[in-house]
Write a protein that holds these residues in place. Structure first.
Motif, PDB file in Angstrom:
ATOM      1  N   ARG A  35      36.014  53.051  80.386  1.00  0.00           N
ATOM      2  CA  ARG A  35      35.728  51.822  79.623  1.00  0.00           C
ATOM      3  C   ARG A  35      34.257  51.432  79.706  1.00  0.00           C
ATOM      4  O   ARG A  35      33.585  51.734  80.691  1.00  0.00           O
ATOM      5  CB  ARG A  35      36.534  50.645  80.192  1.00  0.00           C
ATOM      6  CG  ARG A  35      37.967  50.960  80.477  1.00  0.00           C
ATOM      7  CD  ARG A  35      38.776  50.885  79.205  1.00  0.00           C
ATOM      8  NE  ARG A  35      40.193  51.018  79.490  1.00  0.00           N
ATOM      9  CZ  ARG A  35      41.131  50.666  78.630  1.00  0.00           C
ATOM     10  NH1 ARG A  35      40.807  50.170  77.460  1.00  0.00           N
ATOM     11  NH2 ARG A  35      42.402  50.827  78.934  1.00  0.00           N
ATOM     12  N   ASP A  99      34.875  47.815  75.465  1.00  0.00           N
ATOM     13  CA  ASP A  99      36.264  47.403  75.686  1.00  0.00           C
ATOM     14  C   ASP A  99      36.350  45.958  76.131  1.00  0.00           C
ATOM     15  O   ASP A  99      37.432  45.381  76.163  1.00  0.00           O
ATOM     16  CB  ASP A  99      36.903  48.295  76.754  1.00  0.00           C
ATOM     17  CG  ASP A  99      36.835  49.753  76.346  1.00  0.00           C
ATOM     18  OD1 ASP A  99      37.678  50.162  75.538  1.00  0.00           O
ATOM     19  OD2 ASP A  99      35.902  50.475  76.790  1.00  0.00           O
ATOM     20  N   GLY A 100      35.217  45.416  76.506  1.00  0.00           N
ATOM     21  CA  GLY A 100      35.244  44.031  76.963  1.00  0.00           C
ATOM     22  C   GLY A 100      33.872  43.416  76.896  1.00  0.00           C
ATOM     23  O   GLY A 100      32.862  44.091  76.657  1.00  0.00           O
ATOM     24  N   LYS A 124      40.017  42.723  72.697  1.00  0.00           N
ATOM     25  CA  LYS A 124      38.987  43.006  73.703  1.00  0.00           C
ATOM     26  C   LYS A 124      39.205  42.120  74.921  1.00  0.00           C
ATOM     27  O   LYS A 124      39.649  40.987  74.795  1.00  0.00           O
ATOM     28  CB  LYS A 124      37.606  42.697  73.140  1.00  0.00           C
ATOM     29  CG  LYS A 124      36.960  43.870  72.428  1.00  0.00           C
ATOM     30  CD  LYS A 124      35.461  43.641  72.287  1.00  0.00           C
ATOM     31  CE  LYS A 124      34.869  44.405  71.123  1.00  0.00           C
ATOM     32  NZ  LYS A 124      35.159  45.835  71.096  1.00  0.00           N
ATOM     33  N   TYR A 125      38.847  42.667  76.083  1.00  0.00           N
ATOM     34  CA  TYR A 125      38.836  41.844  77.286  1.00  0.00           C
ATOM     35  C   TYR A 125      37.589  40.965  77.212  1.00  0.00           C
ATOM     36  O   TYR A 125      36.469  41.464  77.155  1.00  0.00           O
ATOM     37  CB  TYR A 125      38.830  42.746  78.518  1.00  0.00           C
ATOM     38  CG  TYR A 125      38.290  42.109  79.783  1.00  0.00           C
ATOM     39  CD1 TYR A 125      38.983  41.084  80.418  1.00  0.00           C
ATOM     40  CD2 TYR A 125      37.083  42.540  80.340  1.00  0.00           C
ATOM     41  CE1 TYR A 125      38.485  40.502  81.573  1.00  0.00           C
ATOM     42  CE2 TYR A 125      36.586  41.969  81.503  1.00  0.00           C
ATOM     43  CZ  TYR A 125      37.283  40.952  82.107  1.00  0.00           C
ATOM     44  OH  TYR A 125      36.788  40.367  83.248  1.00  0.00           O
ATOM     45  N   LYS A 157      42.930  45.802  86.221  1.00  0.00           N
ATOM     46  CA  LYS A 157      44.040  45.815  85.266  1.00  0.00           C
ATOM     47  C   LYS A 157      43.642  46.597  84.002  1.00  0.00           C
ATOM     48  O   LYS A 157      44.409  47.391  83.479  1.00  0.00           O
ATOM     49  CB  LYS A 157      44.388  44.368  84.882  1.00  0.00           C
ATOM     50  CG  LYS A 157      45.876  44.111  84.749  1.00  0.00           C
ATOM     51  CD  LYS A 157      46.163  42.621  84.781  1.00  0.00           C
ATOM     52  CE  LYS A 157      46.561  42.097  83.425  1.00  0.00           C
ATOM     53  NZ  LYS A 157      46.717  40.639  83.383  1.00  0.00           N
ATOM     54  N   LEU A 158      42.408  46.375  83.594  1.00  0.00           N
ATOM     55  CA  LEU A 158      41.922  47.018  82.372  1.00  0.00           C
ATOM     56  C   LEU A 158      41.743  48.526  82.568  1.00  0.00           C
ATOM     57  O   LEU A 158      42.079  49.321  81.695  1.00  0.00           O
ATOM     58  CB  LEU A 158      40.586  46.381  81.969  1.00  0.00           C
ATOM     59  CG  LEU A 158      39.963  46.823  80.667  1.00  0.00           C
ATOM     60  CD1 LEU A 158      40.755  46.264  79.488  1.00  0.00           C
ATOM     61  CD2 LEU A 158      38.514  46.327  80.569  1.00  0.00           C
TER      62      LEU A 158
ATOM     63  N   LEU B 446      46.392  36.863  78.361  1.00  0.00           N
ATOM     64  CA  LEU B 446      45.481  37.663  79.183  1.00  0.00           C
ATOM     65  C   LEU B 446      45.608  37.379  80.670  1.00  0.00           C
ATOM     66  O   LEU B 446      45.269  38.206  81.490  1.00  0.00           O
ATOM     67  CB  LEU B 446      44.035  37.378  78.760  1.00  0.00           C
ATOM     68  CG  LEU B 446      43.436  38.332  77.745  1.00  0.00           C
ATOM     69  CD1 LEU B 446      42.072  37.815  77.314  1.00  0.00           C
ATOM     70  CD2 LEU B 446      43.271  39.728  78.328  1.00  0.00           C
TER      71      LEU B 446
END
Lengths: 386, 447
Positions: A35, A99-100, A124-125, A157-158, B446
């Motif tokens: 990521r 990704d974030g 997206k995060y 987590k991601l 989230l």
């Protein structure tokens, strides 16, 4: 300039000007499933992202290379350009490799941007870090450790990978190296400003926003070697410190113009987050404690971090005198409220210390600078011939 | 366009409100001459209860700034501040306050004290930090920071509360040293108890606006009640005033009295008002018999209509919760969308009016996106107008009036064709036909 430096700087310029984040895409192709996390200025604890096996990507707006189609309508008048170009990059797919996105509370516009981002780029995060503004409280370190832990949990987590202390300590060490190389580069320029162009070290530094830190460290070592070999004769120039461009970045041509108009830049606050700490962060012991405690007690002064124990307007005067600079050039992005507020107290303090200063306002998307050129030239002349 | 109707209701509460605010300025003047100690505070999620425990009087620079603007006295101090180096784009509240300090101007002509402490309760607004830093500098007064973590998760975290409680106790110590007075814990609890009663009354007043017609305007009239809400919340005077206000407005509601002979439009207001043109702005709504049934601005100091109250059994923790989660400025931007949406649904509104304020990026940055959310995603008619809360140079009367008239004309047309919907129905009629998810739902997923 030696050919080696020239080609290195040129390579950095290509990396920096590639709005499609080519370097990041290539890194992701080479690391399937890994990521990349973008971060908005000024500071982000990149070590956590790195230790999670991800690529931290520093974002500093899109300069004059992106027309605004959507972001203007969402943010409206009186809002700085970097907020809009960053959102525009997101809305037009340029940030797809990420990704974030990480934000922190540097100003009210940037804070709202985090949540507009969140709504407009589902999937997206997006996270918002609260970096403490009261370093004198007994509870600040514990709070910040908790905040880093929360962010670390989200990254775990991601990425589906545990973030362990050994990996974090190793990441701290490799970023210490990066920051040390940047300090060396800044030291070299302060010692021999005729030999090192600010626009060059700016590009060397900013390329690091898109590269793995290990690659950037090699690049900086190469840059330091070739710059130290350079030969150039000193010119009649005024020794200055630049203040105010910690978030939105001035166009490269404006940085060149300032130098060409007769300024030796001894220090600046461009890309300040890359040189955030005054020394090394301990790469031993509890890594979150090290990062949190250094943020609170060993950070550079900045318009977006408040530490009422050490007032930044006094620190600017101290720095200017320590470096032997003759003047301060305020380079402030249009609509940048933190910089404009600080200017008032900076100005008072500089005037009390009889240090001359000039205020220039810029926008990252500007491309003609005739008026600014005249202003800098007049300022330089007034200092050289008075 | 209809005739402009008198929109203002004048009851006992208006007289009492004026008396209370004048008495506050008198207390500040006494403070300047050796009376009770004064402590500067910001309105947003303020912790006035802590000051009560020291018998200290709060000094709110924002109230001074808005008083200058509403009395048409803000331009001179703003210009004085610009001479000091403040930019056109700095918050004009700050400029008016600093300019007034430098020039020795006060809103009522009474003397203001130098505060014993400039206490920067950093609740959401970054500009506050700069403001208080500057206020301390220009008054040569001690400065302290009370750092309140921004609400970046759906609910506050235990770590957030612990961090604030620790800082509150550190400030208690600092105030003991600076004022030479002991922190009176019983008085503190009593102040928190008063606050809870005021909040109950204030919340019930807010809920009266759910009726049709609403007995008061939850933007323009709410602002009248906001001064006492911040200055007197933790005191018996506050309790007395708000319980009287509730009775008076309740009686009005029971008589079925609205603001106009016939209420035509019910709107939700977002953003602070243009104080230098407060009356003019209000009249533009009155011309259409449009009333605000809810407003985000009236929740800057605290958001109580959804149930939160201070808790005398956990005074420090409840102060922390109030500052963290129960005021509009420390809640995140999507939570504000949800707040407005609830107002539309539960307060039975026809439309949303967004007042973009140049000075206040906390409110304004991203309001274009907010408008997109309400018009495109939810299908709620939304008007967007721009001016400033303090600087008279940024108010274009003709332009705002034109936009306002065009908007209400369009609403009137929609009503005549049966396409204007109110409350929950307004949202069910989103263009896609589906009920849109709340803006912050993803945020909750989230976490």
């Amino acid at each position: 300039m030696p050919a080696a430096t020239e080609s290195l700087v040129e390579r950095c310029r290509e990396i920096v000007e590639d709005l499609s984040l080519g370097e990041v895409r290539r890194w992701k192709e080479a690391h399937p499933g890994a990521r990349a996390i973008g971060y908005f200025p000024v500071y982000a604890p990149v070590e956590l992202i790195h230790a999670a096996g991800m690529l931290p990507v520093g974002l500093n707006g899109a300069g004059d290379r992106l027309d605004l189609q959507y972001a203007d309508a969402r943010f409206g008048s009186f809002i700085c350009s970097i907020v809009k170009t960053t959102l525009e990059m997101g809305l037009t797919g340029l940030l797809d490799p990420l990704d974030g996105m990480l934000f922190s509370g540097i100003c009210d516009s940037a804070r709202n941007l985090a949540f507009v981002f969140e709504r407009n780029l589902p999937g997206k995060y997006v996270d918002f870090l609260h970096l403490p503004q009261n370093p004198s409280s007994a509870a600040s370190t514990e709070f910040l450790k908790g905040e880093y832990r929360r962010m670390g949990d989200a990254l775990e987590k991601l990425g589906g990978r545990k973030l362990d202390d050994d990996a974090l300590r190793a990441s701290i060490a490799v970023y210490n190296e990066n920051r040390k190389l940047l300090r060396d580069l800044y030291g070299l320029r302060a010692a021999s400003p005729h030999q090192v162009r600010t626009s060059d070290i700016y590009l060397l530094q900013r390329a690091g926003n898109f590269l793995p830190v290990e690659t950037h460290n090699e690049l900086l070592r190469e840059g330091l070697g070739s710059l130290a070999d350079g030969e150039a004769k000193p010119r009649d120039s005024v020794r200055i410190v630049i203040e105010g461009a910690f978030c939105e970045q001035p166009p490269l041509d404006l940085i060149r113009l300032i130098e060409d108009a007769g300024c030796y830049v001894l220090d600046d606050d461009f890309l300040l987050g890359r040189r955030w700490f005054t020394g090394d962060v301990p790469a031993y012991g509890d890594p979150l404690e090290s990062l949190a405690s250094c943020y609170l007690n060993h950070s550079v002064y900045s318009s977006v971090r408040h530490d009422f124990r050490n007032r930044r307007h006094k620190l600017l005067v101290e720095k200017t005198q320590r470096l032997g600079a003759q003047a301060v050039l305020f380079l402030i992005a249009k609509f940048c409220e933190p910089a404009y507020f600080d200017y008032v107290l900076f100005k008072r303090e500089l005037e009390a210390a009889a240090i001359p200063h000039l205020l220039l306002e810029f926008e990252e998307k500007a491309f003609t600078f005739d008026r600014l050129r005249t202003e800098v030239e007049t300022f330089v002349e007034s200092l050289l011939f008075d | 366009m209809g005739e402009t109707q008198a929109s203002e209701y004048r009851g006992d509460i208006h007289r009492q409100q004026r008396d209370l605010m004048l008495r506050w300025y008198q207390r500040l003047e006494e403070s300047a001459h050796g009376g009770p100690p004064a402590v500067s505070l910001m309105i947003s999620g303020n912790c006035v209860e802590l000051l009560e425990a020291f018998g200290a009087v709060p000094l709110y620079p924002e109230v001074n700034a808005l008083q200058l603007a509403i009395r048409h006295q803000s331009l001179d101090p703003i210009l004085a501040a610009e001479e000091l180096g403040y930019a056109a784009d700095n918050c004009a509240y700050v400029k008016a306050d600093i300019g007034a300090l430098v020039k020795g101007i006060t809103p009522t002509g009474t003397e203001l004290p130098v505060p014993k402490l400039v206490l920067c309760n950093f609740v959401g607004c970054n500009t506050y930090v700069k403001w208080f830093e500057h206020a301390a500098e220009f008054q040569n007064a001690p400065l302290a920071m009370l750092d309140v973590p921004f609400l970046r998760t759906a609910e506050p975290r235990a770590e957030d509360v612990a961090y604030i409680v620790c800082q509150l106790k550190e400030i208690v110590k600092q105030l003991e040293e600076l004022t030479g007075r002991r922190f009176d814990y019983d008085r503190f609890r009593e102040a928190v108890r008063c606050s809870a009663r005021v909040e109950e009354a204030w919340s019930r007043i807010k809920h009266l606006a759910r009726r049709t017609p609403t007995p008061f305007d939850a933007y323009f009239d709410a602002i009248t009640l906001m001064g006492p809400l911040y200055v007197y919340r933790g005191s018996p005077e506050g309790v007395e005033f708000f319980e009287l206000a509730l009775r008076e407005l309740q009686e009005k509601a029971e008589r079925g009295e609205g603001i106009y002979d016939q209420e035509r439009f019910r709107v939700v207001m977002e953003g602070p008002p243009p104080y230098p043109f407060f009356r003019t702005f209000r009249d533009m709504f009155a011309a259409w018999k449009a009333t605000a049934v809810a407003s985000t601005y009236s929740t800057v100091g605290g958001l109580w209509e959804f149930g939160f109250r201070h808790d005398p059994d956990h005074p420090f923790e409840s102060l922390a919760m109030h500052m963290l989660a129960h005021n509009v400025t420390n809640r995140n931007y999507l939570q504000r969308y949800d707040q407005i949406r609830r107002y539309v649904e539960e307060w039975d509104a026809d439309a949303v009016v967004i007042h973009f304020v140049k000075s206040c990026r906390l409110f304004s940055a991203g309001q274009g996106d907010m408008r997109g959310y309400f018009t495109q995603q939810l299908g709620v008619p939304t008007l967007y107008v721009e001016s400033d809360l303090e600087d008279p140079r940024y108010f274009s009367e003709a332009q705002i009036r034109n936009r306002m008239d065009a908007f209400f004309e369009a609403l009137e047309h929609a009503r005549s064709t049966g396409t204007l919907h109110r409350g929950v129905a307004a949202i069910r009629h989103a263009p896609g036909g589906e009920i849109a998810p709340a803006a912050s739902d993803r945020l909750k997923i989230l976490q």
